[in-house]
Design a protein around this motif. Structure first.
Motif, PDB file in Angstrom:
ATOM      1  N   GLU A 178       0.810  -1.229   0.000  1.00  0.00           N
ATOM      2  CA  GLU A 178       0.000   0.000   0.000  1.00  0.00           C
ATOM      3  C   GLU A 178       0.838   1.271   0.000  1.00  0.00           C
ATOM      4  O   GLU A 178       0.490   2.257  -0.643  1.00  0.00           O
ATOM      5  CB  GLU A 178      -0.913   0.025   1.228  1.00  0.00           C
ATOM      6  CG  GLU A 178      -2.117  -0.879   1.136  1.00  0.00           C
ATOM      7  CD  GLU A 178      -3.099  -0.650   2.270  1.00  0.00           C
ATOM      8  OE1 GLU A 178      -4.216  -0.177   2.009  1.00  0.00           O
ATOM      9  OE2 GLU A 178      -2.738  -0.932   3.430  1.00  0.00           O
ATOM     10  N   GLY A 235      -9.997  11.108  11.096  1.00  0.00           N
ATOM     11  CA  GLY A 235      -9.482  11.747   9.888  1.00  0.00           C
ATOM     12  C   GLY A 235      -9.056  13.174  10.149  1.00  0.00           C
ATOM     13  O   GLY A 235      -7.998  13.630   9.688  1.00  0.00           O
ATOM     14  N   SER A 238      -5.828  13.209  12.191  1.00  0.00           N
ATOM     15  CA  SER A 238      -4.656  12.822  11.396  1.00  0.00           C
ATOM     16  C   SER A 238      -4.163  13.984  10.543  1.00  0.00           C
ATOM     17  O   SER A 238      -2.953  14.161  10.364  1.00  0.00           O
ATOM     18  CB  SER A 238      -4.981  11.615  10.504  1.00  0.00           C
ATOM     19  OG  SER A 238      -5.791  12.000   9.403  1.00  0.00           O
ATOM     20  N   SER A 371      -4.634   4.745   9.764  1.00  0.00           N
ATOM     21  CA  SER A 371      -5.093   4.640   8.380  1.00  0.00           C
ATOM     22  C   SER A 371      -5.119   5.994   7.701  1.00  0.00           C
ATOM     23  O   SER A 371      -4.658   6.159   6.564  1.00  0.00           O
ATOM     24  CB  SER A 371      -6.494   4.022   8.343  1.00  0.00           C
ATOM     25  OG  SER A 371      -7.076   4.157   7.063  1.00  0.00           O
ATOM     26  N   ALA A 372      -5.639   6.990   8.407  1.00  0.00           N
ATOM     27  CA  ALA A 372      -5.748   8.333   7.836  1.00  0.00           C
ATOM     28  C   ALA A 372      -4.385   9.002   7.712  1.00  0.00           C
ATOM     29  O   ALA A 372      -4.163   9.789   6.785  1.00  0.00           O
ATOM     30  CB  ALA A 372      -6.670   9.181   8.705  1.00  0.00           C
ATOM     31  N   HIS A 375      -2.584   6.809   4.863  1.00  0.00           N
ATOM     32  CA  HIS A 375      -3.440   6.465   3.723  1.00  0.00           C
ATOM     33  C   HIS A 375      -3.310   4.983   3.359  1.00  0.00           C
ATOM     34  O   HIS A 375      -3.208   4.614   2.186  1.00  0.00           O
ATOM     35  CB  HIS A 375      -3.117   7.338   2.505  1.00  0.00           C
ATOM     36  CG  HIS A 375      -3.506   8.770   2.684  1.00  0.00           C
ATOM     37  ND1 HIS A 375      -3.288   9.729   1.719  1.00  0.00           N
ATOM     38  CD2 HIS A 375      -4.108   9.427   3.719  1.00  0.00           C
ATOM     39  CE1 HIS A 375      -3.725  10.902   2.149  1.00  0.00           C
ATOM     40  NE2 HIS A 375      -4.225  10.745   3.360  1.00  0.00           N
ATOM     41  N   LYS A 405      -9.642   7.471   6.346  1.00  0.00           N
ATOM     42  CA  LYS A 405      -8.733   7.772   5.240  1.00  0.00           C
ATOM     43  C   LYS A 405      -9.340   8.799   4.283  1.00  0.00           C
ATOM     44  O   LYS A 405      -8.688   9.798   3.938  1.00  0.00           O
ATOM     45  CB  LYS A 405      -8.393   6.497   4.471  1.00  0.00           C
ATOM     46  CG  LYS A 405      -7.569   6.765   3.209  1.00  0.00           C
ATOM     47  CD  LYS A 405      -7.440   5.549   2.318  1.00  0.00           C
ATOM     48  CE  LYS A 405      -6.790   5.915   0.993  1.00  0.00           C
ATOM     49  NZ  LYS A 405      -6.657   4.761   0.086  1.00  0.00           N
ATOM     50  N   TYR A 406     -10.569   8.567   3.867  1.00  0.00           N
ATOM     51  CA  TYR A 406     -11.172   9.455   2.867  1.00  0.00           C
ATOM     52  C   TYR A 406     -11.590  10.793   3.473  1.00  0.00           C
ATOM     53  O   TYR A 406     -11.622  11.806   2.768  1.00  0.00           O
ATOM     54  CB  TYR A 406     -12.319   8.750   2.154  1.00  0.00           C
ATOM     55  CG  TYR A 406     -11.805   7.669   1.234  1.00  0.00           C
ATOM     56  CD1 TYR A 406     -11.103   8.005   0.074  1.00  0.00           C
ATOM     57  CD2 TYR A 406     -11.943   6.325   1.555  1.00  0.00           C
ATOM     58  CE1 TYR A 406     -10.592   7.022  -0.762  1.00  0.00           C
ATOM     59  CE2 TYR A 406     -11.425   5.333   0.728  1.00  0.00           C
ATOM     60  CZ  TYR A 406     -10.751   5.692  -0.429  1.00  0.00           C
ATOM     61  OH  TYR A 406     -10.220   4.713  -1.243  1.00  0.00           O
ATOM     62  N   SER A 408      -9.704  12.316   5.744  1.00  0.00           N
ATOM     63  CA  SER A 408      -8.430  13.049   5.749  1.00  0.00           C
ATOM     64  C   SER A 408      -8.038  13.500   4.344  1.00  0.00           C
ATOM     65  O   SER A 408      -7.553  14.624   4.161  1.00  0.00           O
ATOM     66  CB  SER A 408      -7.314  12.184   6.358  1.00  0.00           C
ATOM     67  OG  SER A 408      -6.989  11.103   5.516  1.00  0.00           O
ATOM     68  N   LYS A 409      -8.271  12.642   3.346  1.00  0.00           N
ATOM     69  CA  LYS A 409      -7.911  13.005   1.966  1.00  0.00           C
ATOM     70  C   LYS A 409      -8.770  14.145   1.435  1.00  0.00           C
ATOM     71  O   LYS A 409      -8.312  14.952   0.626  1.00  0.00           O
ATOM     72  CB  LYS A 409      -8.027  11.784   1.049  1.00  0.00           C
ATOM     73  CG  LYS A 409      -6.946  10.737   1.270  1.00  0.00           C
ATOM     74  CD  LYS A 409      -6.936   9.678   0.183  1.00  0.00           C
ATOM     75  CE  LYS A 409      -6.296  10.206  -1.087  1.00  0.00           C
ATOM     76  NZ  LYS A 409      -6.080   9.157  -2.079  1.00  0.00           N
ATOM     77  N   PRO A 413      -4.946  16.183   0.955  1.00  0.00           N
ATOM     78  CA  PRO A 413      -4.698  14.952   0.207  1.00  0.00           C
ATOM     79  C   PRO A 413      -3.314  14.327   0.378  1.00  0.00           C
ATOM     80  O   PRO A 413      -2.999  13.365  -0.317  1.00  0.00           O
ATOM     81  CB  PRO A 413      -4.897  15.396  -1.245  1.00  0.00           C
ATOM     82  CG  PRO A 413      -4.540  16.840  -1.244  1.00  0.00           C
ATOM     83  CD  PRO A 413      -4.975  17.369   0.090  1.00  0.00           C
ATOM     84  N   THR A 415       0.148  12.905   2.878  1.00  0.00           N
ATOM     85  CA  THR A 415       0.668  12.422   4.153  1.00  0.00           C
ATOM     86  C   THR A 415       2.053  13.038   4.351  1.00  0.00           C
ATOM     87  O   THR A 415       2.591  13.675   3.437  1.00  0.00           O
ATOM     88  CB  THR A 415       0.808  10.886   4.162  1.00  0.00           C
ATOM     89  OG1 THR A 415       1.853  10.504   3.241  1.00  0.00           O
ATOM     90  CG2 THR A 415      -0.489  10.215   3.732  1.00  0.00           C
TER      91      THR A 415
END
Length: 424
Positions: A178, A235, A238, A371-372, A375, A405-406, A408-409, A413, A415
């Motif tokens: 990943e 999220g 993060s 996860s956030a 990603h 994750k989504y 935070s993105k 967008p 990390t």
């Protein structure tokens, strides 16, 4: 079959045999490096933290001593070469001309050890990842036939290292997929399955226990809306962590004198440790204590304390990294997620009487913030399940990791690992 076809087939078999052999060697070396760093850091951090807990003057002494040791090692032993963390791996895998030099192995090992043992508020995960990746990278410089498999061999070391650190073989290979490789092939799976097999065998041989000894009974469907809320909050937290790390690195980068950076970073860290000793090192000791809190009541004091810890953890992690400490956002994300999850559960149970299970929120929160932050929802899922050695919460963790994750993105967008690669 023509003679050319036979030669080509024989050459392919020889290359395959060599890849299998070198994967075994990389896996063994990386697994032993990871277990050595893990156990040494755990021991020294435990000794130093106990000393600091009994005499708070050490909360002010240890951080500056640790950062000074790292500075002197970097200046005089590693010839002023900076450690850039996982970004170094991305540079090596994306370019045919760049690689990870051998000195990255002792550099990250030693710097990661001293950072965490002396109170730096981060973890040894990135130190392990880069040093084991450097073991994998060393092989392609020895044999020309390995040059086409640089990424795969780098990932072999990383897979073994992550497997050892979190007692989760699946998390090891998923992190390589990943975060590092992004794409896979047959050679990737062949070589990395060898890595997780060797690392798993070492874990069994050493009777390595899960990091957190917890008991998870069940989870309830009525808690799903609250899990979703936790995912959104994870999220947001993060993004706060990511932006704070980038901000501190940018501001500290303007300071040309290395000693000024150390003094400023150590001062921020020491004051925070004096206020909240839970922030010392990777924070796993505080998380273990947190798991012993069955059902806390959300008093004003608890809410203020937890919010203070969540904010300061982000600040001290950023200060540690910006002032020269070695590490990344793995351990801080897990720490933030555990405190965030327990705080949310306490507030829900105290003021809304929804009767959610606090320990579930802690574990899901750990995975969600991680996860956030990186990603990588599937890595976070299996990593946290491996840390507690329980898959009861598999489905809610997966759901919340994806939401986090989504979330935070949507807000930011990037990390901390890919921000510089995007040309920012």
């Amino acid at each position: 079959m023509t003679s050319f076809t036979k030669i080509k087939k024989n050459f392919t078999l020889i290359v395959l045999q060599k890849l299998i052999i070198v994967s075994f060697l990389i896996s063994i070396l990386s697994a032993f490096l990871a277990i050595s760093l893990k156990r040494t850091t755990e021991y020294l951090e435990g000794v130093f933290f106990l000393k600091a807990a009994n005499n708070t003057i050490y909360m002010f002494v240890f951080p500056i001593v640790g950062l000074l040791i790292i500075h002197f090692l970097r200046e005089y032993l590693f010839k002023k070469k900076q450690n850039k963390g996982i970004t170094e791996i991305f540079d090596a895998t994306k370019s045919k001309n760049k690689s990870l030099p051998i000195y990255k192995i002792p550099s990250h090992f030693v710097n990661g050890l001293f950072t965490v043992a002396f109170g730096g508020s981060t973890g040894i995960e990135v130190s392990t990842v880069v040093s084991t990746a450097a073991i994998g990278a060393a092989s392609h410089r020895k044999e020309n036939v390995f040059r086409n498999y640089k990424t795969e061999l780098i990932c072999v070391g990383i897979t073994a290292g992550i497997t050892i650190l979190f007692s989760s073989p699946i998390a090891g290979i998923l992190f390589s997929m990943e975060v590092i490789a992004k794409k896979t092939n047959k050679i990737f799976f062949l070589t990395n399955i060898i890595a997780l097999t060797i690392a798993s065998a070492l874990l069994l041989l050493l009777n390595e226990e899960p990091l957190f000894n917890v008991t998870i009974t069940s989870w309830h469907f009525y808690a799903i809306p609250y899990f979703i809320l936790l995912g959104i909050l994870a999220g947001i937290n993060s993004v706060f962590l990511t932006k704070m790390v980038l901000f501190f690195k940018s501001q500290f980068g303007k300071i040309t004198n290395g000693y000024y950076k150390i003094i400023l970073g150590a001062s921020i860290l020491s004051l925070a440790l004096f206020t909240f000793p839970q922030l010392y090192g990777d924070g796993y000791h505080a998380m273990k204590d947190l798991f012993l809190t069955p059902n806390p009541i959300a008093t004003l004091g608890l809410i203020v304390t937890f919010i203070g810890i969540l904010i300061l953890k982000t600040i001290v992690t950023s200060a540690t990294l910006a002032s020269g400490g070695d590490g990344g956002v793995f351990a801080p994300s897990l720490f933030i997620g555990a405190f965030l999850g327990l705080l949310l559960a306490a507030v829900l149970n105290t003021f809304f009487h929804v009767n959610v299970i606090p320990i579930n929120f802690m574990i899901i929160g750990m995975a969600a913030v991680l996860s956030a932050s990186i990603h990588a929802p599937f890595t976070a899922l299996f990593l946290v399940c491996g840390m507690v050695n329980d898959y009861t919460l598999f489905l809610p963790i997966l759901m919340v990791c994806l939401i986090a994750k989504y979330t935070s993105k949507m807000i930011f967008p990037f990390t901390v690992y890919n921000y510089s690669l995007a040309g920012k």
